[in-house]
Design a protein around this motif. Sequence first.
Motif, short mmCIF file in Angstrom:
data_model
loop_
_atom_site.label_atom_id
_atom_site.label_comp_id
_atom_site.label_asym_id
_atom_site.label_seq_id
_atom_site.Cartn_x
_atom_site.Cartn_y
_atom_site.Cartn_z
N CYS A 94 8.92 -0.63 -9.65
CA CYS A 94 7.70 -0.33 -10.41
C CYS A 94 7.53 1.17 -10.56
CB CYS A 94 6.48 -0.94 -9.72
SG CYS A 94 6.48 -2.75 -9.69
N GLU A 117 2.01 1.67 -3.57
CA GLU A 117 0.94 2.17 -4.44
C GLU A 117 0.70 3.66 -4.23
OE1 GLU A 117 -3.43 0.57 -5.79
OE2 GLU A 117 -3.07 0.85 -3.65
N ASP A 118 0.86 4.12 -2.99
CA ASP A 118 0.68 5.54 -2.70
C ASP A 118 1.88 6.39 -3.07
OD1 ASP A 118 -1.83 5.04 -1.73
OD2 ASP A 118 -1.20 4.89 0.37
N GLU A 132 0.82 -1.21 0.00
CA GLU A 132 0.00 0.00 0.00
C GLU A 132 0.86 1.26 0.00
OE1 GLU A 132 -3.13 0.16 2.82
OE2 GLU A 132 -4.04 -1.75 2.20
N TYR A 186 9.69 -5.04 -6.36
CA TYR A 186 8.57 -4.16 -6.68
C TYR A 186 8.89 -2.69 -6.46
CZ TYR A 186 5.97 -8.56 -6.58
OH TYR A 186 5.54 -9.83 -6.82
N GLY A 232 -4.81 -4.02 -5.25
CA GLY A 232 -4.56 -2.64 -4.87
C GLY A 232 -5.15 -2.31 -3.52
N LYS A 233 -4.80 -1.16 -3.03
CA LYS A 233 -5.27 -0.70 -1.72
C LYS A 233 -6.78 -0.55 -1.73
CE LYS A 233 -4.73 3.27 1.39
NZ LYS A 233 -4.02 4.56 1.57
N LEU A 290 2.62 -1.88 -10.66
CA LEU A 290 2.73 -2.65 -9.42
C LEU A 290 1.63 -3.70 -9.33
CD1 LEU A 290 3.92 -3.05 -6.53
CD2 LEU A 290 2.28 -1.33 -5.74
N ARG A 291 0.40 -3.29 -9.60
CA ARG A 291 -0.72 -4.24 -9.49
C ARG A 291 -0.60 -5.36 -10.52
NH1 ARG A 291 -3.66 0.63 -8.25
NH2 ARG A 291 -4.11 0.94 -10.49
N HIS A 310 4.77 2.92 -11.66
CA HIS A 310 3.49 3.50 -11.30
C HIS A 310 2.61 2.40 -10.68
CE1 HIS A 310 2.16 1.59 -15.03
NE2 HIS A 310 3.15 2.22 -15.65
N ALA A 311 1.45 2.79 -10.15
CA ALA A 311 0.59 1.88 -9.42
C ALA A 311 0.06 0.75 -10.31
CB ALA A 311 -0.58 2.64 -8.80
N GLU A 312 -0.26 1.07 -11.58
CA GLU A 312 -0.78 0.04 -12.47
C GLU A 312 0.26 -1.04 -12.72
OE1 GLU A 312 -1.01 3.22 -12.93
OE2 GLU A 312 -3.17 3.59 -12.81
#
Length: 622
Positions: A282, A248-249, A245, A279, A296-297, A288-289, A284-286
């Motif tokens: 990574c 992702e943030d 999390e 990880y 995701g969170k 990472l997921r 960006h968040a996409e």
Amino acid sequence: TAALGEETLASASFSSGSDTDGASPPPRKKHRASAAEGAGEPGASTVATGLSGVVLGFTTTSPNHQATSAIHLNITPVNNLSGNNMQSNGEGQGQDSELSCLNSAQNGESSSAVGTHSNGVLTSTNNGNSVGAGLGSGTCVASTSSGSEVGSMKKKKRLSQSEEDVIRLIGQHLDGLGLNQTVDLLMQESGCRLEHTSATKFRNHVMEGEWDKAENDLNELRALMHSPNAIVRMKFLLLQQKYLEYLEDGKVLEALQVLRGELTPLKYNTDRIHVLSGYLMCSHAEDLRAKTEWEGKGTNSRCRLLDKLQTYLPPSVMLPPRRLQTLLRQAVELQRDRCLYHNTKLDSSLDSVTLLLDHVCSRKQFPCYTQQILTEHCNEVWFCKFSNDGTKLATGSKDTTVIIWQVDPESHQLKLLRTLEGHAYGVSYLAWSPDDTYLIACGPDDCSELWLWNVPTGELRTKMSQSHEDSLTSVAWNPDGKRFVTGGQRGQFYQCDLDGNLLDSWEGVRVQCLWCVGDGRTVLASDTHQRIRGYNFEDLTDRNIVQEDHPIMSFTVSKNGRLALLNVATQGVHLWDLQDRVLVRKYQGVTQGFYTIHSCFGGHNEDFIASGSEENCSNMDS
């Protein structure tokens, strides 16, 4: 106190104190109910009209007594009740009805009692004097108060362990539906606890993402757990979610601190820690997921985390997720397994069944009657085979033709689609390609050719023959649909492409029947040595799979590749487990000599087998 007989009684008792402006009502002279008058005392009122048979009985104490703090009101529907049911001396007329009475003491000192008597008389103490009220057969409740309301003295039934478990299961299900107030009321009334208070705190902190508090909760749960090592695993899962999390943030420094300062010191699952460290790269968040296959969170991923965490907690502390649904699903599956004629698609959802009745399939739902007779062939039909999608049927005959039939999905009736002609011999074996585009036809023992047809167009794609001395009586498709294997009892065993080109061959193997395994490399072949062997065309190795004591005339394999159905000469039909290499079952009722008879699995879940027999009968079993 007014006593009302017949079916049921609704009564209310209160002591008057002061009204809204502080003035006491004028004292009322106490009257006694008279059977002749058909009415009670002024302090008692009876309502019998306009309330669908509801009776209210009120009594008051004299104003010089201390006021009560509550009003007791019981309302019960009454059938065919009139105002004349009140009798003098408190004796009711009903003999077979259950009555509820409420007695109020008048002298400031009172007692409360609950009693059931065979004679229907309840005795209440009033200043040491015994007071009786005849109410017919039933249960009477005497309730009095002196300055405060006194509850019933009846003890609650002590729940057994299984009853508590059921209440907790129901509570968990209702909680999942969002009926929180209903759950609270259920737990309060039953005296049960849905889960341990520490587990509740832990759940809330996880769902809110308060990871530090969740870690502290683990210390409270430690004493309640059976395995001390479980705490480390649970903490690892928590920190992993916390780490992802943060990433992702975009809080890379905080995530790095969790990785180095919290996850690594646990010294648990170091391989996973190395993966988690990757990880950090990574962008960006996409990304990472996608790499973590993580939702995701949010609520969904935290619910999944809780499901994993609950597996480490005893059920007395926190119930496994969706436990009631799991039990119901298991019950439905067990009923299906025990249903002799069950033949529907597997569906794990409870929405497709009713939980109000046991599952039973009727014999009428099972295909055991002749539905259609096909007469288009001019000679014996030697083989028939449905396509993989079940929309077509191919039949081969001694008349040297193959007929393709279209299956109506609603009526299941067959309609002639096309006839494939040009075979030099009768057609004794057929094999559909995995996508049902092609169909291969083989002949009897003296046939050295096979025909590969394009079913949609009806055109002959390939006519294959390696040698006039060959006997190509069996064929099987590779799962990729681009290759097939064929062979016969004269020692030929070939692997070819769609154009009939020879890719590989295995010399000296007298093949009776063939089947390609799902791995795309291994071919099962029954031979003249009463066995089934596995042949690998890539590394040219072979091994024994099944050994029988009599010739194997044919065999077929289930869709999952686990079971094989063998027609064994003079023995009948045998079911083998190919993975464990053991004989599972022998089926009786089939006459199997030295003719080639092909059995098959049937039903939506392949729960049935069908086989022909040499005494002119077909047999089906489960």
